[in-house]
Design a protein around this motif. Structure first.
Motif, PDB file in Angstrom:
ATOM      1  N   MET A 169       0.832  -1.353   0.024  1.00 42.47           N
ATOM      2  CA  MET A 169      -0.051  -0.027  -0.060  1.00 42.47           C
ATOM      3  C   MET A 169       0.792   1.207   0.035  1.00 42.47           C
ATOM      4  SD  MET A 169      -3.561  -0.557   2.248  1.00 42.47           S
ATOM      5  CE  MET A 169      -2.589  -0.915   3.819  1.00 42.47           C
ATOM      6  N   THR A 170       1.820   1.232   0.845  1.00 46.23           N
ATOM      7  CA  THR A 170       2.856   2.417   0.574  1.00 46.23           C
ATOM      8  C   THR A 170       3.331   2.822  -0.701  1.00 46.23           C
ATOM      9  OG1 THR A 170       3.610   2.047   2.906  1.00 46.23           O
ATOM     10  CG2 THR A 170       5.108   3.230   1.454  1.00 46.23           C
ATOM     11  N   ALA A 171       3.753   1.683  -1.536  1.00 44.88           N
ATOM     12  CA  ALA A 171       4.151   1.793  -2.809  1.00 44.88           C
ATOM     13  C   ALA A 171       2.879   2.185  -3.655  1.00 44.88           C
ATOM     14  CB  ALA A 171       4.620   0.435  -3.327  1.00 44.88           C
ATOM     15  N   TRP A 172       1.853   1.880  -3.594  1.00 44.91           N
ATOM     16  CA  TRP A 172       0.618   2.312  -4.213  1.00 44.91           C
ATOM     17  C   TRP A 172       0.381   3.960  -3.880  1.00 44.91           C
ATOM     18  CZ3 TRP A 172      -3.315  -1.848  -2.366  1.00 44.91           C
ATOM     19  CH2 TRP A 172      -3.004  -2.901  -2.921  1.00 44.91           C
ATOM     20  N   ARG A 173       0.737   4.297  -2.813  1.00 47.27           N
ATOM     21  CA  ARG A 173       0.176   5.562  -2.223  1.00 47.27           C
ATOM     22  C   ARG A 173       1.289   6.515  -2.893  1.00 47.27           C
ATOM     23  NH1 ARG A 173       1.665  10.137  -0.015  1.00 47.27           N
ATOM     24  NH2 ARG A 173       3.121   9.154   1.435  1.00 47.27           N
ATOM     25  N   ARG A 174       2.449   5.881  -2.774  1.00 51.29           N
ATOM     26  CA  ARG A 174       3.520   7.124  -3.215  1.00 51.29           C
ATOM     27  C   ARG A 174       3.468   7.167  -4.839  1.00 51.29           C
ATOM     28  NH1 ARG A 174       8.664   6.086   0.991  1.00 51.29           N
ATOM     29  NH2 ARG A 174       7.425   6.537   2.675  1.00 51.29           N
ATOM     30  N   ASP A 175       3.114   6.224  -5.417  1.00 49.62           N
ATOM     31  CA  ASP A 175       2.963   6.094  -6.906  1.00 49.62           C
ATOM     32  C   ASP A 175       1.775   7.134  -7.314  1.00 49.62           C
ATOM     33  OD1 ASP A 175       3.415   4.760  -9.854  1.00 49.62           O
ATOM     34  OD2 ASP A 175       1.096   5.048  -9.352  1.00 49.62           O
ATOM     35  N   LEU A 176       0.673   7.127  -6.624  1.00 50.98           N
ATOM     36  CA  LEU A 176      -0.518   8.120  -7.002  1.00 50.98           C
ATOM     37  C   LEU A 176      -0.027   9.562  -6.554  1.00 50.98           C
ATOM     38  CD1 LEU A 176      -3.419   6.009  -5.433  1.00 50.98           C
ATOM     39  CD2 LEU A 176      -2.907   6.531  -7.646  1.00 50.98           C
ATOM     40  N   ARG A 200      -5.247   8.082 -15.594  1.00 51.45           N
ATOM     41  CA  ARG A 200      -4.264   7.135 -14.938  1.00 51.45           C
ATOM     42  C   ARG A 200      -4.589   6.635 -13.658  1.00 51.45           C
ATOM     43  NH1 ARG A 200       0.061   6.400 -11.734  1.00 51.45           N
ATOM     44  NH2 ARG A 200       1.781   5.487 -12.598  1.00 51.45           N
ATOM     45  N   THR A 201      -5.142   7.409 -12.706  1.00 49.12           N
ATOM     46  CA  THR A 201      -5.449   6.993 -11.587  1.00 49.12           C
ATOM     47  C   THR A 201      -6.495   5.902 -11.689  1.00 49.12           C
ATOM     48  OG1 THR A 201      -4.969   9.124 -10.498  1.00 49.12           O
ATOM     49  CG2 THR A 201      -6.348   7.889  -9.219  1.00 49.12           C
ATOM     50  N   SER A 202      -7.649   6.205 -12.326  1.00 47.42           N
ATOM     51  CA  SER A 202      -8.828   5.096 -12.206  1.00 47.42           C
ATOM     52  C   SER A 202      -8.334   4.022 -13.093  1.00 47.42           C
ATOM     53  CB  SER A 202     -10.023   5.890 -13.159  1.00 47.42           C
ATOM     54  OG  SER A 202      -9.740   6.398 -14.600  1.00 47.42           O
ATOM     55  N   ALA A 203      -7.476   4.025 -14.011  1.00 50.43           N
ATOM     56  CA  ALA A 203      -7.076   3.053 -14.733  1.00 50.43           C
ATOM     57  C   ALA A 203      -6.355   2.156 -13.677  1.00 50.43           C
ATOM     58  CB  ALA A 203      -6.255   3.127 -16.101  1.00 50.43           C
ATOM     59  N   PHE A 204      -5.314   2.665 -12.989  1.00 51.09           N
ATOM     60  CA  PHE A 204      -4.525   2.020 -12.048  1.00 51.09           C
ATOM     61  C   PHE A 204      -5.487   1.247 -11.009  1.00 51.09           C
ATOM     62  CE2 PHE A 204      -1.299   2.719  -8.491  1.00 51.09           C
ATOM     63  CZ  PHE A 204      -0.744   1.329  -8.648  1.00 51.09           C
ATOM     64  N   ILE A 205      -6.303   2.031 -10.574  1.00 51.49           N
ATOM     65  CA  ILE A 205      -7.396   1.246  -9.485  1.00 51.49           C
ATOM     66  C   ILE A 205      -8.188   0.005 -10.132  1.00 51.49           C
ATOM     67  CG2 ILE A 205      -9.388   1.624  -8.404  1.00 51.49           C
ATOM     68  CD1 ILE A 205      -8.459   4.716  -8.057  1.00 51.49           C
ATOM     69  N   ASP A 207      -4.776  10.644  -2.448  1.00 49.74           N
ATOM     70  CA  ASP A 207      -3.819   9.356  -2.746  1.00 49.74           C
ATOM     71  C   ASP A 207      -4.032   8.309  -1.526  1.00 49.74           C
ATOM     72  OD1 ASP A 207      -2.601  11.298  -0.889  1.00 49.74           O
ATOM     73  OD2 ASP A 207      -0.566  10.890  -1.720  1.00 49.74           O
ATOM     74  N   GLY A 208      -3.885   8.819  -0.208  1.00 48.48           N
ATOM     75  CA  GLY A 208      -4.086   7.941   0.693  1.00 48.48           C
ATOM     76  C   GLY A 208      -5.353   7.297   0.934  1.00 48.48           C
ATOM     77  N   HIS A 209      -6.497   7.988   0.637  1.00 47.75           N
ATOM     78  CA  HIS A 209      -7.726   7.598   0.808  1.00 47.75           C
ATOM     79  C   HIS A 209      -7.915   6.534  -0.263  1.00 47.75           C
ATOM     80  CE1 HIS A 209      -9.010  11.817   2.163  1.00 47.75           C
ATOM     81  NE2 HIS A 209      -8.365  11.021   2.938  1.00 47.75           N
ATOM     82  N   THR A 210      -7.483   6.564  -1.428  1.00 45.85           N
ATOM     83  CA  THR A 210      -7.732   5.533  -2.444  1.00 45.85           C
ATOM     84  C   THR A 210      -6.972   4.555  -2.009  1.00 45.85           C
ATOM     85  OG1 THR A 210      -7.955   7.415  -4.188  1.00 45.85           O
ATOM     86  CG2 THR A 210      -7.210   5.254  -5.031  1.00 45.85           C
ATOM     87  N   THR A 211      -5.688   4.598  -1.479  1.00 40.83           N
ATOM     88  CA  THR A 211      -4.953   3.449  -1.225  1.00 40.83           C
ATOM     89  C   THR A 211      -5.610   2.550   0.001  1.00 40.83           C
ATOM     90  OG1 THR A 211      -2.992   4.543  -2.027  1.00 40.83           O
ATOM     91  CG2 THR A 211      -2.769   2.801  -0.613  1.00 40.83           C
ATOM     92  N   MET A 212      -6.076   3.429   0.813  1.00 42.40           N
ATOM     93  CA  MET A 212      -6.638   2.529   2.087  1.00 42.40           C
ATOM     94  C   MET A 212      -7.812   1.804   1.391  1.00 42.40           C
ATOM     95  SD  MET A 212      -6.750   5.351   5.146  1.00 42.40           S
ATOM     96  CE  MET A 212      -7.546   6.687   4.369  1.00 42.40           C
ATOM     97  N   LEU A 213      -8.855   2.266   0.519  1.00 44.54           N
ATOM     98  CA  LEU A 213     -10.077   1.569   0.004  1.00 44.54           C
ATOM     99  C   LEU A 213      -9.486   0.393  -0.750  1.00 44.54           C
ATOM    100  CD1 LEU A 213     -12.971   1.051  -0.033  1.00 44.54           C
ATOM    101  CD2 LEU A 213     -13.044   2.877  -2.008  1.00 44.54           C
ATOM    102  N   ARG A 214      -8.472   0.630  -1.736  1.00 49.58           N
ATOM    103  CA  ARG A 214      -8.075  -0.526  -2.520  1.00 49.58           C
ATOM    104  C   ARG A 214      -7.335  -1.706  -1.690  1.00 49.58           C
ATOM    105  NH1 ARG A 214      -4.150   1.297  -7.397  1.00 49.58           N
ATOM    106  NH2 ARG A 214      -3.053   2.075  -5.802  1.00 49.58           N
ATOM    107  N   GLY A 215      -6.627  -0.929  -0.652  1.00 51.60           N
ATOM    108  CA  GLY A 215      -6.146  -2.200   0.393  1.00 51.60           C
ATOM    109  C   GLY A 215      -7.199  -3.140   1.049  1.00 51.60           C
ATOM    110  N   ALA A 216      -8.487  -2.282   1.357  1.00 55.92           N
ATOM    111  CA  ALA A 216      -9.606  -3.302   1.855  1.00 55.92           C
ATOM    112  C   ALA A 216     -10.302  -3.946   0.659  1.00 55.92           C
ATOM    113  CB  ALA A 216     -10.753  -2.177   2.283  1.00 55.92           C
TER     114      ALA A 216
END
Length: 385
Positions: A12-19, A31-36, A103-112
């Motif tokens: 998740m840290t890697a995802w968040r920093r990429d975003l 790019r963000t939505s495609a990544f998600i 970027d953090g909110h998106t990452t937390m939800l993707r982790g869930a």
């Protein structure tokens, strides 16, 4: 086989920093939505829909035979703020940065989504809503206008925002009003400009504009009940004058915050009275444009108790708090609550720069707490028992 939480934190840290390094403004989050979407498909979700409300993404995960559905929402957009500082993952898009932690909110939800897809532990349907354009209050409305409720129905919805100054690993929310409405206004003054040395030859607008700015301060202090929390802020004063020329046109812009529609209506009424009356006194004309961009965010009281119970399942009791008062910031998550009950919560971001600051950064240590909350509320509300 249960997920390796330490490995998930690192991922998740890697995802968040990429975003963070690749921020995109509202409705431009391609790019963000495609990544998600790619990650959600990789996790094995039952359905992943792209392009909802422009650039929004909705993932659907079903387990068991339950017929109830819970939605979890994160915002994806960044701000038009040039990033300062020397982070190794600083923004690569000039003039745009993740200065609010989306970027953090998106990452937390993707982790869930990954955790729930692999470990389950619930009976029903989860909707993972990744929303565009929160910052200018259009993303939630765009998704709703694109048939969100009809295409991806849900009975409850939950969202998270990070909060600088609140210790990492700390959870806060409150029943009822937690964030305010935001109204925007513009007052346009028109007169006759002229030479700075001969003000009596025209009807310049700058003095009138300054008087209006001062008089607007009496709306909250003298024209509204002291028991109603509200704010009226002038943020810009723009004229067509120059060093030796008095302006013939001026624009006063700003916003107003409140928690009740009646208060919003009274602010607009009093603003129009003040603008017209002051303009008349200075022999210029005034035109007021008043719009309502965000509605008040009102948490469902019963579901707030459920969020506290969910937070207690993974945080110490002292870290789970009732927010002491509503915030006068605004959030378009409120639009979802007009269609389904839900709760918006704050999670600590520690001693970071303030939101919307060019040196702000989301604290990666908080990622797992947001993922844990999303997971816990789903398992509580879609219980296997």
């Amino acid at each position: 086989m249960a997920i390796d939480i330490d490995a998930l934190k690192k991922e998740m840290t890697a995802w968040r920093r990429d975003l963070h390094a690749h921020p995109e403004f509202g409705f431009e989050e391609k790019r963000t939505s495609a990544f998600i979407a790619a990650k959600l498909r990789e996790f094995g979700l039952d359905d992943v829909a792209e392009g909802v409300g422009g650039t929004g993404v909705v993932g659907t995960l079903k387990r068991g035979s339950g017929n109830r559905s819970v939605a979890l929402r994160a915002d994806m957009d960044a701000l038009r703020i040039p990033e300062q500082g020397d982070l190794p993952y600083r923004s690569s898009n000039p003039g745009i940065m993740h200065a609010c932690g989306h970027d953090g909110h998106t990452t937390m939800l993707r982790g869930a989504a990954k955790l729930l897809a692999e470990d389950g532990g619930f009976d029903g349907t989860v909707r993972f809503i990744f929303q565009p354009a929160e910052e200018w209050g259009r993303g939630a409305l765009a998704m709703l206008g694109d048939g969100l409720m009809e295409r991806f129905p849900f009975e409850e919805i939950y969202g998270i925002h990070n909060m600088p100054g609140l210790p990492v690993g700390t959870f806060e929310t409150r029943p009822g009003a937690i964030m305010s409405a935001e109204d925007n206004f513009e007052i346009k003054l028109t007169g006759i400009g002229g030479h700075a040395a001969r003000p009596h030859w025209g009807n310049e607008v700058l003095v009138a504009a300054c008087a209006i700015v001062t008089n607007l301060q009496t709306i909250v202090s003298r024209r509204l009940s002291p028991t109603d929390t509200s704010v009226v802020s002038v943020t810009e004063l723009i004229t067509d004058g120059t060093r030796n020329a008095l302006p013939g046109e001026a624009r006063i812009l700003g916003d107003a915050r409140s928690f009740r529609s009646e208060v919003s209506a009274e602010i607009e009424k009093q603003m129009r009275i003040i603008a017209q009356g002051t303009a008349l006194a200075y022999n210029v004309s005034a035109e007021v444009t008043y719009t309502r961009e965000f509605v008040p965010l009102l948490n469902d009281p019963d579901l707030v108790e459920e969020t506290f119970a969910a937070a207690h399942s993974f945080l110490p009791e002292k870290n789970v708090r009732v927010a002491p008062e509503p915030m006068t910031g605004s959030e378009d998550f409120a639009h979802f609550l007009k269609h389904a009950p839900g709760v918006f919560v704050f999670l600590g971001n520690g001693d970071s720069a303030p939101l919307h600051n060019p040196r702000y950064d989301f604290c990666d240590d908080g990622l797992i707490h947001g993922t844990n909350f999303h997971t816990a509320i789903v398992r509580r509300r879609l219980s296997l028992s």
